[in-house]
Design a protein around this motif. Structure first.
Motif, short mmCIF file in Angstrom:
data_model
loop_
_atom_site.label_atom_id
_atom_site.label_comp_id
_atom_site.label_asym_id
_atom_site.label_seq_id
_atom_site.Cartn_x
_atom_site.Cartn_y
_atom_site.Cartn_z
N LYS A 1 -9.53 4.05 -2.30
CA LYS A 1 -8.62 2.92 -2.43
C LYS A 1 -8.56 2.49 -3.89
N GLU B 1 0.82 -1.20 0.00
CA GLU B 1 0.00 0.00 0.00
C GLU B 1 0.86 1.26 0.00
N THR C 1 -1.58 -1.01 -4.15
CA THR C 1 -2.78 -0.35 -3.66
C THR C 1 -2.40 1.08 -3.30
#
Length: 323
Positions: free
Chosen positions: A151, A116, A178
């Motif tokens: 997201k 992420e 992500t």
């Protein structure tokens, strides 16, 4: 052959027995679906006078598809994935959920748990070859308001058409990230231009498609999951303009609004601004999400996915995933 037995009482009773309709136990919905499925196939055998040789050749092909885990590849090739999207489009229209970026098929190559990042991510490892891609865009609602903290999950093939996890030559989560959008709803990824690819030559999916006179090629494309609280989850992908298969995708994933150009940039100032070492191609894909209140519409649907378990899905549906 003129012999037809499907409509006889004996066969109709037999189908009921096969589907367990004469039994108290089991799942009622499963019984109804199996009754319809078996009945339709029995009728097909009767109508087309399917021979034993043809039937067992089909069974052997199904065994091959299963042993090579290719049902997820054949499914879009036979249009099932796109048909489900068509149904979802119709459901949205009936519910008056209008606007937003079009959905298209997920495909079978998503892997859960990608690293992420906030706003910006480098997707390619240092050994990945290919033309540099600067992938960027803004996530907004249908009224044009930027959505901060959305997201954005992105995954795509390398310049040889291979996906990490499924391609053992690549590092873990290569070309998978992500990214949470910044305060202006923007995301940016430094990556490489992906290549299109085809189903493996001689594989069961290839055998099916060739029997239909069709190819198994996909254009260069980039997959997306995009989500934000209070908005409908979006599963989509973009096709890069100019690929010979952009409008001839065996998986039927192309939608006109999702064909995006890759603009070649060689201006030294632009290169320096992005801290790159040479010319690059910029791909701009803005996303619009539709506002919804139902929690189940804010998460992707459940299906088997690599490295994704039931706890992950439950977390999404409960709204506890990072937003």
């Amino acid at each position: 052959m003129t012999v037809k037995i499907f409509d006889t009482p004996e066969v109709q009773d037999f189908i009921n027995t096969v589907a367990g309709l004469d039994q108290a136990g089991g799942n009622g919905r499963a019984k109804q679906i199996v009754h319809r499925l078996v009945g339709d196939l029995f009728k097909l055998i009767d109508d087309f006078d399917v021979t034993e040789e043809e039937y067992w050749a089909a069974v052997n092909l199904l065994n091959a598809l299963g042993s090579q885990t290719q049902f997820g590849l054949l499914s879009p090739g036979l249009g099932f994935d796109h048909f489900l999207d068509m149904r979802h489009d119709a459901i949205d229209a009936e519910a008056q959920r209008t606007g937003g970026t079009p959905r298209t098929i997920e495909g079978p190559l998503y892997v859960a748990g990608a690293p992420e990042a906030e706003g910006f991510a480098r997707m390619a490892d240092e050994t990945t070859e290919g033309e540099t891609m600067w992938l960027t865009g803004q996530v907004r609602d249908v009224d044009g308001t930027p959505i901060a903290g959305a997201k954005v999950e992105i995954w795509h093939a390398n310049d040889k058409g291979g996906y990490s996890f499924f391609d053992p030559s690549q590092s873990e989560y290569n070309l998978r990230r992500t990214i949470y959008t910044d305060s202006d709803g923007r995301y940016t990824a430094h990556s490489v231009i992906p290549s299109g690819y085809g189903v493996p030559e001689g594989a069961p999916t290839d055998v099916v498609l060739k029997s239909l006179g069709r190819h198994g090629e996909r254009p260069a494309h980039i997959h997306y999951f995009v989500s934000a609280p209070g908005h409908q989850h979006l599963t989509t992908q973009i096709n890069l303009a100019g690929d010979p298969y952009t409008f001839d995708d065996f998986a039927f994933a192309t939608r006109e609004e999702l064909v995006i150009p890759a603009e070649r940039i060689d201006d030294p100032a632009e290169i320096a601004q992005r801290d790159l070492s040479g010319p690059f191609s910029q791909v701009v894909f803005d996303v619009e999400l539709t506002q919804v209140s139902a929690p189940e519409l804010q998460a992707r649907h459940a299906r088997p996915r690599a490295k994704e378990d039931e706890q992950d899905l439950a977390s999404q549906l409960a709204g506890t995933a990072k937003v």
